[in-house]
Design a protein around this motif. Structure first.
Motif, PDB file in Angstrom:
ATOM      1  N   UNK A 174      21.203  47.721  -3.191  1.00 49.29           N
ATOM      2  CA  UNK A 174      21.536  48.988  -2.543  1.00 49.29           C
ATOM      3  C   UNK A 174      22.284  49.904  -3.513  1.00 49.29           C
ATOM      4  N   UNK A 175      23.232  49.355  -4.257  1.00 51.14           N
ATOM      5  CA  UNK A 175      23.977  50.153  -5.231  1.00 51.14           C
ATOM      6  C   UNK A 175      23.057  50.675  -6.327  1.00 51.14           C
ATOM      7  N   UNK A 176      22.139  49.847  -6.793  1.00 53.36           N
ATOM      8  CA  UNK A 176      21.216  50.268  -7.845  1.00 53.36           C
ATOM      9  C   UNK A 176      20.311  51.383  -7.353  1.00 53.36           C
ATOM     10  N   UNK A 177      19.845  51.299  -6.117  1.00 54.62           N
ATOM     11  CA  UNK A 177      19.011  52.345  -5.532  1.00 54.62           C
ATOM     12  C   UNK A 177      19.766  53.669  -5.478  1.00 54.62           C
ATOM     13  N   UNK A 201      25.204  37.445   0.196  1.00 55.05           N
ATOM     14  CA  UNK A 201      24.470  38.708   0.193  1.00 55.05           C
ATOM     15  C   UNK A 201      24.758  39.630  -0.970  1.00 55.05           C
ATOM     16  N   UNK A 202      25.348  39.119  -2.036  1.00 51.98           N
ATOM     17  CA  UNK A 202      25.676  39.964  -3.184  1.00 51.98           C
ATOM     18  C   UNK A 202      24.435  40.590  -3.809  1.00 51.98           C
ATOM     19  N   UNK A 203      23.314  39.884  -3.777  1.00 52.60           N
ATOM     20  CA  UNK A 203      22.093  40.450  -4.356  1.00 52.60           C
ATOM     21  C   UNK A 203      21.628  41.674  -3.574  1.00 52.60           C
ATOM     22  N   UNK A 204      21.808  41.672  -2.270  1.00 51.98           N
ATOM     23  CA  UNK A 204      21.442  42.826  -1.444  1.00 51.98           C
ATOM     24  C   UNK A 204      22.368  44.010  -1.739  1.00 51.98           C
ATOM     25  N   UNK A 205      23.665  43.728  -1.891  1.00 53.12           N
ATOM     26  CA  UNK A 205      24.626  44.782  -2.231  1.00 53.12           C
ATOM     27  C   UNK A 205      24.255  45.407  -3.575  1.00 53.12           C
ATOM     28  N   UNK A 214      40.158  28.677 -14.274  1.00 53.44           N
ATOM     29  CA  UNK A 214      39.105  27.734 -13.887  1.00 53.44           C
ATOM     30  C   UNK A 214      38.075  27.659 -15.003  1.00 53.44           C
ATOM     31  N   UNK A 215      37.552  26.484 -15.227  1.00 58.81           N
ATOM     32  CA  UNK A 215      36.545  26.269 -16.260  1.00 58.81           C
ATOM     33  C   UNK A 215      35.201  26.828 -15.783  1.00 58.81           C
ATOM     34  N   UNK A 216      34.670  27.856 -16.464  1.00 59.78           N
ATOM     35  CA  UNK A 216      33.407  28.436 -16.022  1.00 59.78           C
ATOM     36  C   UNK A 216      32.242  27.456 -16.094  1.00 59.78           C
ATOM     37  N   UNK A 217      32.295  26.509 -17.008  1.00 53.42           N
ATOM     38  CA  UNK A 217      31.229  25.510 -17.087  1.00 53.42           C
ATOM     39  C   UNK A 217      31.154  24.667 -15.830  1.00 53.42           C
ATOM     40  N   UNK A 218      32.283  24.538 -15.148  1.00 54.16           N
ATOM     41  CA  UNK A 218      32.340  23.717 -13.942  1.00 54.16           C
ATOM     42  C   UNK A 218      32.148  24.545 -12.666  1.00 54.16           C
ATOM     43  N   UNK A 219      32.682  25.779 -12.625  1.00 52.39           N
ATOM     44  CA  UNK A 219      32.748  26.527 -11.383  1.00 52.39           C
ATOM     45  C   UNK A 219      31.841  27.761 -11.291  1.00 52.39           C
ATOM     46  N   UNK A 220      31.335  28.270 -12.398  1.00 47.56           N
ATOM     47  CA  UNK A 220      30.597  29.533 -12.373  1.00 47.56           C
ATOM     48  C   UNK A 220      29.316  29.460 -11.547  1.00 47.56           C
ATOM     49  N   UNK A 221      28.519  28.420 -11.714  1.00 43.56           N
ATOM     50  CA  UNK A 221      27.272  28.313 -10.952  1.00 43.56           C
ATOM     51  C   UNK A 221      27.540  28.231  -9.456  1.00 43.56           C
ATOM     52  N   UNK A 222      28.545  27.452  -9.073  1.00 39.07           N
ATOM     53  CA  UNK A 222      28.907  27.340  -7.652  1.00 39.07           C
ATOM     54  C   UNK A 222      29.347  28.698  -7.105  1.00 39.07           C
ATOM     55  N   UNK A 223      30.152  29.421  -7.883  1.00 46.36           N
ATOM     56  CA  UNK A 223      30.626  30.745  -7.469  1.00 46.36           C
ATOM     57  C   UNK A 223      29.447  31.709  -7.307  1.00 46.36           C
ATOM     58  N   UNK A 224      28.546  31.721  -8.276  1.00 53.89           N
ATOM     59  CA  UNK A 224      27.369  32.592  -8.184  1.00 53.89           C
ATOM     60  C   UNK A 224      26.492  32.238  -6.992  1.00 53.89           C
ATOM     61  N   UNK A 225      26.328  30.970  -6.725  1.00 51.71           N
ATOM     62  CA  UNK A 225      25.541  30.539  -5.565  1.00 51.71           C
ATOM     63  C   UNK A 225      26.157  31.042  -4.261  1.00 51.71           C
ATOM     64  N   UNK A 226      27.491  30.984  -4.181  1.00 49.70           N
ATOM     65  CA  UNK A 226      28.179  31.469  -2.985  1.00 49.70           C
ATOM     66  C   UNK A 226      28.024  32.983  -2.838  1.00 49.70           C
TER      67      UNK A 226
END
Length: 56
Positions: free
Chosen positions: A41-44, A34-38, A17-29
């Motif tokens: 917790x891992x960093x803590x 809840x990936x930021x919460x995970x 998949x072209x990251x220029x086309x799909x990366x932002x959408x994937x990161x948003x999903x």
């Protein structure tokens, strides 16, 4: 194998998949799922582990 039902990760990792086309959408999903919460917790846990090892 897709992570938590979020499509696109395998395609981005393999280069099919072209990251220029799909990366932002994937990161948003990931953030919406809840990936930021995970990550928080891992960093803590890592910070506590490192601090404990430094005290020995």
């Amino acid at each position: 194998m897709e992570s938590g039902g979020i499509r696109g990760g395998a395609g981005l990792n393999s280069g099919t998949l072209d990251p220029n086309k799909f990366l932002q959408e994937y990161n948003d999903k990931l953030v919406k799922a809840g990936a930021d919460k995970v990550q928080e917790v891992k960093q803590t846990a890592l910070d506590a582990f490192v601090q404990q090892k430094a005290l020995k």
